[in-house]
Design an enzyme around this catalytic site. Structure first.
Site, PDB file in Angstrom:
ATOM      1  CB  SER A 193      -0.888   0.023   1.242  1.00  0.00           C
ATOM      2  OG  SER A 193      -1.610  -1.168   1.355  1.00  0.00           O
ATOM      3  CD  GLN A 194      -0.743   6.954  -1.701  1.00  0.00           C
ATOM      4  OE1 GLN A 194      -1.819   6.503  -2.087  1.00  0.00           O
ATOM      5  NE2 GLN A 194      -0.462   8.227  -1.716  1.00  0.00           N
TER       6      GLN A 194
END
Ligand code: SAH
Length: 219
Positions: free
Chosen positions: A66-67
């Site tokens: 994920s970011q």
């Protein structure tokens, strides 16, 4: 003594953390947990140069890490205390689990790909994060033998919050998950259990890989 690579990592992570702070993440415990995890170690060699940019990146088995901004939002929304027992569904690279491992004394993370579970276990052990246990299994079923959980984080998207996870949430517990149809708009949803009722709140739109039923038969 730290190596030049470790120094470079530390500098890049400090810059990333500053960026998260100016992006509105104010929770210092969350920011310092993020600061303690070198994201580079959770990526393949070819992608390591992008490790400390604020973007999602591909990992093994066709999945994504994920970011960092989304990791920070989700973690902050859960308001994790050290004594909270935490469940993560979707170990992936193990990065989010490592961040959780700095906030809670007991974290369980489930992954349906054996390859990812093994790699994550290795990375967490290299970083000496002993508060996290990685399980290979179907997170849609939760982890009944360790329930109830004070906090649950689902890092893959589904059309609804899996009923088994709500059942394994402690009274007063919180769960966060991207909810939405495959390929459609997903909304980060925070659910809180209050006795027999579940109160949900929509946070923001996100994009995650889908939750898939069952353990992966290959990889
Ligand atoms: N939290 C991860 C990113 C997760 S990507 C990180 O920090 O890197 C989502 C992960 O959820 C993928 O690895 C995918 O294989 C896993 N997943 C999807 N459905 C699942 C299920 N039913 N049970 C367990 N893991 C699942």
């Amino acid at each position: 003594m730290s190596s030049p690579q470790e120094d470079a990592d530390r500098e890049a992570i400090a810059a990333l953390t500053l960026r998260l702070r100016s992006g509105g993440i104010r929770d210092n415990r969350v920011l310092s947990a993020i600061e303690r995890v070198p994201r580079r170690l959770f990526l393949s060699a070819a992608l390591q140069k992008h490790a400390h940019t604020d973007t999602a990146l591909p990992i093994e088995c066709g999945q994504t890490i994920s970011q960092p901004t989304v990791v920070a939002w989700m973690t902050a929304a859960l308001e994790i205390a050290p004594e909270h027992k935490v469940l993560e569904v979707g170990t992936g690279s193990g990065y989010q689990a490592a961040v959780l491992g700095h906030l809670s004394r007991e974290v369980h993370s489930i992954e349906r790909y054996r390859t990812l579970a093994d790699l994550a276990r290795e990375r967490l052990s290299t970083l000496k994060i002993s508060s996290v246990t990685v399980h290979h299994g179907d997170g849609l079923e939760g982890l009944p033998e360790k329930a109830p959980f004070d906090r649950i984080i689902v890092t893959a998207a589904g059309p609804e919050i899996p009923p088994a996870l709500l059942a394994q949430l402690a009274d007063g517990g919180k769960l966060i998950m991207p909810v939405g149809p495959k390929g459609g708009v997903q909304v980060l949803t925070l659910a809180e259990k209050k006795g027999a009722t579940i109160v949900t709140r929509a946070l923001q739109e996100v994009r995650f890989v889908p939750l898939v039923e069952g353990v992966a038969s290959r990889l």
